[in-house]
Structures are given as C-alpha cells and as structure tokens.
Design an enzyme around this catalytic site. Structure first.
Site, PDB file in Angstrom:
ATOM      1  N   HIS A   1      37.875  46.919  43.821  1.00  0.00           N
ATOM      2  CA  HIS A   1      37.379  45.874  42.762  1.00  0.00           C
ATOM      3  C   HIS A   1      35.916  46.188  42.592  1.00  0.00           C
ATOM      4  CE1 HIS A   1      35.528  42.225  41.499  1.00  0.00           C
ATOM      5  NE2 HIS A   1      36.649  42.116  40.558  1.00  0.00           N
TER       6      HIS A   1
ATOM      7  N   HIS B   1      47.345  39.521  42.425  1.00  0.00           N
ATOM      8  CA  HIS B   1      45.973  39.466  42.330  1.00  0.00           C
ATOM      9  C   HIS B   1      45.605  40.524  43.340  1.00  0.00           C
ATOM     10  CE1 HIS B   1      41.595  38.532  41.878  1.00  0.00           C
ATOM     11  NE2 HIS B   1      41.955  39.256  40.580  1.00  0.00           N
TER      12      HIS B   1
END
Ligand code: G3P
Ligand code: CA
Length: 241
Positions: free
Chosen positions: A47, A5
């Site tokens: 992100h 991730h």
C-alpha cells in the site's frame, strides 16, 4: 458483498498472503490489494510508497529491487506470530488466489506508466485470471491505460469525494463501478440510485462499523470494502438484504 481491504487486515498483516487466507477462511470471496512496481519493474503488493511501516526494511518500494523486497519480513510489525510473512509479488498473489480460491479487487496504487500497467495486465493474463480480477485506481491515466490494453478487465474509479457528475465520469472512463469513500457517499447518498440507473455499480470504502453496514445495505450499495470481512460476512448473513 464483502471486499476484504488489504486482506483481512484487522486480523493479519495487510497485503500478505496470510491476510488473504484469513479473509478467505472468514468467507470473503473478494480480496482488495494495492500494487506498485519494484525498481526492476516487478509488480508487488504493497500500500505505502515506502516499505517502512509494514516491513522490517526502509526505503521507497520503487527504489528497491525484487531481490531486496523478497528478503523483507512483512509480518513481524503486526504481531510476532506473523514473522516470516513476505511482501507478495502480484504473480504470487494471483497464483495463490487461482489455486485456493477468491477474486481480486486490484488497486493500481499511484501513478503508473503505460509500460508499468502493461506488466500488470500481462501478469493477470498469464495467470489466466482476467475473469476474476477487477481493477480500481484513484489514478485516471492508469485506468485509461488498462482500458486501452485490456478492455476485458472491469474498471472502478476510486474517489474520496464524489465528482460533480459521477455518471458522466463513469461513461467517459467506461467504469463498471464507482468506488467512493463512505464519507464522500454520505454527502450525496442519492448517487447510488443515479449510478445504478446508468448501469454502474457502487462500492464503498473503508467501512468497519455495523451501523454503517446497515445504512449502506439500505442504500443498496453493491460492495463494502472492510478491514473486518469475516464480521461483515456474518452481519450480511444475519441482517443483509
Ligand atoms: O479499496 C479502497 C481503498 O483501498 C482506498 O484507499 O488508501 O486503503 O488504498 P487505500
Ligand atoms: Ca487500496
């Protein structure tokens, strides 16, 4: 399967090439990242909607030019030893993966126009990486754009809570996988079997605890997205089915 991730983000600054390298050296063959465009339309790996948390700069990523983004330090916030890490362009990350190995679970982060998705698709094709990229998004219109522009790319829909009828949604969107949160799947674990019966894979995010790895392994999920890919690879080796 372990999916790192934002790279190995428990051990290195998320969404950087060094986080990708740490994941690769830890045995992960799939890296997840998030992509958003700069002001001048270049896809970058980040992100948040702003650069504030993960760089030494400030402002919305969409308000900064590629020259401004290239000048940011994306490592010091995590640890001094990572000073000098950069915010990678998607093109740089694809080139790095192509040369050094690994596959990309590419999250189209937030709403994207067809033109913005088109730029992402062009970069994946230019890097000759269409067979090593899997696209995912929470944003349904972005997935439809990818499908229209690049039907060769497999698609995953990200969901926090499951849809009422995930199989119907998967058929409508031509999904290869349904990528649901661990919390969401916990409310309806039978979905794994239902989606598998429809030929749709299930990937679960973001899971760092061995007790949950075991539960998900027993459920038969296809991929686990984790901040701790090396530990998950070790766990799969020792305990996975
Ligand atoms: O890959 C799943 C996960 O990345 C979705 O959440 O907020 O980390 O992008 P987020
Ligand atoms: Ca993500």
């Amino acid at each position: 399967m372990a999916i790192a991730h934002r790279g190995a983000s428990s051990a290195a600054p998320e969404n950087t090439l060094v986080a990708e390298e740490v994941a690769r050296r830890g045995g992960a063959t799939w890296i997840e990242d998030d992509v958003q465009p700069s002001k001048d339309g270049v896809p970058y790996v980040m992100h948040d909607s702003t650069v504030d948390r993960t760089t030494d700069g400030t402002g919305a990523i969409r308000s900064l030019t590629s020259a401004e983004l290239d000048a940011l330090d994306a490592g010091s916030w995590f640890a001094p030893s990572y000073a000098g890490a950069r915010v990678p362009t998607l093109a740089a990350q694809l080139a790095d993966l192509r040369e050094r190995g690994g596959n990309l679970l590419l999250e189209v982060k937030g709403a994207h126009s067809e033109e913005e998705v088109g730029r992402i698709v062009r970069e994946v094709r230019a890097a000759d990486m269409t067979d090593r990229v899997f696209v995912q998004s929470f944003d349904v219109p972005s997935l439809r754009h990818v499908r229209a522009l690049a039907p060769e790319l497999p698609l995953g829909l990200l969901r926090d809570a499951p849809d009422a009828d995930p199989v119907a949604v998967a058929k409508d969107l031509h999904l290869a996988s349904y990528n649901v949160s661990d919390r969401g799947l916990s409310t309806r674990p039978e979905l794994v079997e239902e989606l598998h019966a429809a030929g749709v894979a299930v990937n679960v995010w973001t899971v760092d605890a061995p007790t949950r790895w075991k539960a998900l392994d027993e459920l038969g999920v296809d991929g686990v997205i984790t901040n701790r890919p090396a530990e998950l690879m070790g766990w799969i080796s020792a305990h996975g089915s």
